[in-house]
Design a protein around this motif. Structure first.
Motif: not given
Length: 563
Positions: A454-475
């Motif tokens: 749920q934590v990671l899903a919320n962080l990815l959802t946050n990126a989809l909402k506020y930074a659409p189309g930008t490169p994402l890195t999960v480390s």
């Protein structure tokens, strides 16, 4: 019980016994004197009041020896007048139990009884220790004698007390007390510092200032946890110094080892902790003057009294503030929730109405495989959105009630991350994201798998909402005995002033019309991570993207047991 010269009937005896118990409970002593007898009859409490032996007869000489010399003539005059005027007597006087013991103030009342010929035959009365009352009166009297402006001070204290009882706006309340205390102490300036620590635990927030403009402190850092300030913010007691520059606690901190250049000159120093009813040290009242020896015990007493009053008032004001915030949060939640719930419901309603029209029109095209599949997918998306909203609302309710449970097990955080990212692949691709995974293998900890998903899903959802189309890195990497999960986007970034706020309830950086959601995702994530004994935070700058870090102890929460 006091023994008298006559034996009362049984009912009267019971009444006397009840009376004795009531008087004893109130700390009131009883005494009597038959003028035809050589002794005075005193009960145990009266003996204590007068410093008399616990046992044995008491003669008038013993009582006379224990009456303060300055009060002796006044006591006998009162007794004489009572006999002559046949009237009750009442007086306050001091006794000295011994040469070494301090004086005790007594309040004595009594009556004299006469025989048929009008001769005084019997004294009877009660005594009460009023030492504390007299000490308070003497303290106030001394204050009035010592200071010509005491009346104005008392009026100021009264006004301040009334204001404290009526004021619920925290800043106005604290400013009013700071102003009043600065005037009462004759300080050059006064300040209230909130007990707020920075991440290093050594700074306090200036809240109110009196006597000088706020600019006088603008160029100086907040006070640190030095030997001078620390006792106040720990609630260890009042500090009053005739010359703080000569105090052994002063000047031990580098680099200045004293007051910085340009600081207001302070020699006389008074600091009083403000402690709430729960024992929390809310902050401290501080007063300074450039002249040594300005603050006396009188000023210390006055400020200590005000500090006690302001602590209660601040508790009330903060409670009122929390109630207001709760009402605001409720209204915000209802507004956002109604908007968010309406969107999928409206979508399903429109779809249902459209299908109803097609059915009523007997349109065969309405039942093609492709059209039905598309409508089912739209309905599923609306249902999924409703389910997420309901889950978020349930989680926030559990958090508020302290019932967010964790089901702990051995979890491979790398496998968990891949599973969540795979579920988001279609959404991320559709939004134009490119995704990079950098996952250290073998990071296994004692965690709740579902909650961390749920934590990671919320962080990815946050990126989809506020930074659409930008490169994402999960480390994912190990750091000491912790696992560190990082989600980085190249979006618009977050201003420093908003980086703490985004983890609070209902907080969003844009309006509801721009981004959907209840504004609960990061708030829930924070509580899940903290429930694991970990920490979530963000590093960002405007225009430079955002990096969210989740730090989790590999051993899991320190005090939790598997649910």
């Amino acid at each position: 019980m006091v023994r008298w010269d006559w034996i009362p009937p049984p009912r009267r005896l019971e009444e006397l016994e009840r009376s004795d118990r009531v008087l004893a409970a109130a700390g009131i002593g009883r005494w009597s004197r038959d003028l035809s007898q050589p002794h005075i009859v005193c009960d145990a409490i009266c003996r204590v009041h007068c410093g008399l032996p616990a046992d044995g007869p008491v003669d008038p000489a013993q009582v006379r020896e224990r009456i303060h010399p300055e009060d002796l003539e006044r006591v006998w005059d009162a007794a004489r007048r009572s006999m002559e005027e046949r009237a009750p007597f009442e007086l306050r006087f001091r006794t000295r139990p011994s040469a070494e013991a301090p004086s005790r103030w007594l309040h004595v009342t009594g009556s004299v009884f006469h025989d048929a010929a009008g001769r005084a035959r019997h004294f009877e009365g009660i005594s009460q220790d009023i030492t504390a009352e007299r000490q308070l009166e003497e303290s106030l009297r001394q204050t009035l004698i010592e200071k010509n402006d005491s009346l104005q001070n008392l009026e100021l204290i009264n006004r301040t007390g009334q204001a404290l009882g009526a004021e619920l706006q925290l800043e106005k309340l604290v400013q009013g007390v700071t102003d009043a205390a600065t005037q009462l102490t004759r300080a050059a300036f006064g300040a209230f510092f909130y007990n707020v620590l920075d991440e290093r635990g050594n700074a306090y927030m200036l809240y109110t200032l009196s006597g000088v403009p706020r600019e006088a402190f603008a160029n100086f850092p907040m006070p640190r946890s030095t030997r001078v300030f620390e006792p106040t913010f720990k609630g260890e007691g009042i500090i009053r110094s005739d010359d703080i520059t000569k105090d052994p606690r002063y000047g031990h901190n580098a680099p200045r080892r004293g007051m910085p250049e340009g600081h207001l000159p302070v020699r006389s120093y008074l600091a009083v902790p403000v402690t709430s009813r729960s024992g929390e040290v809310i902050g401290g009242l501080f007063f300074g003057h450039p002249t040594p020896g300005v603050f006396t015990a009188r000023e210390e007493r006055l400020v200590a009294g005000l500090a006690a009053q302001v602590a209660v008032a601040m508790d009330n004001a903060r409670l009122f503030q929390r109630v207001q915030e709760a009402v605001t949060s409720r209204d915000t939640f209802l507004s956002i929730a109604s908007h968010e719930l309406r969107t999928p419901i409206t979508s399903m309603k429109l779809l249902s109405q459209h299908m109803r029209k097609r059915i009523d029109a007997n349109d065969p095209a309405a039942f093609t495989r492709e059209r039905v599949t598309r409508m089912v997918e739209q309905t599923e998306r609306s249902i999924d959105r409703l389910a997420r909203l309901v889950d978020d609302m349930l989680d926030i309710s559990r958090i508020a009630a302290g019932r967010l449970q964790l089901h702990l097990d051995q979890v491979d955080l790398g496998d968990l991350t891949r599973d969540v990212v795979d579920r988001f692949e279609q959404q991320l691709t559709g939004a134009g994201h490119t995704l990079t995974l950098r996952l250290a293998p073998g990071l296994v900890g004692r965690w709740d798998r579902v909650r961390l998903e749920q934590v990671l899903a919320n962080l990815l959802t946050n990126a989809l909402k506020y930074a659409p189309g930008t490169p994402l890195t999960v480390s994912l990497q190990a750091r000491d005995d912790h696992a560190v999960l990082e989600v980085e986007d190249r979006g618009p970034g977050i201003a420093p002033g908003d980086q703490h706020r985004i983890f609070e309830r209902f907080e969003r950086l844009v309006t509801a019309s721009e981004v959907s959601g209840l504004g609960l995702g990061l708030h829930i994530a924070r509580h899940i991570v903290e429930g694991h004994g970990g920490r979530i935070h963000v590093r960002s700058a405007v225009g430079d993207g955002a990096r969210f870090f989740v730090e989790l102890p590999l051993a899991g929460p320190p005090d939790a047991t598997p649910a």
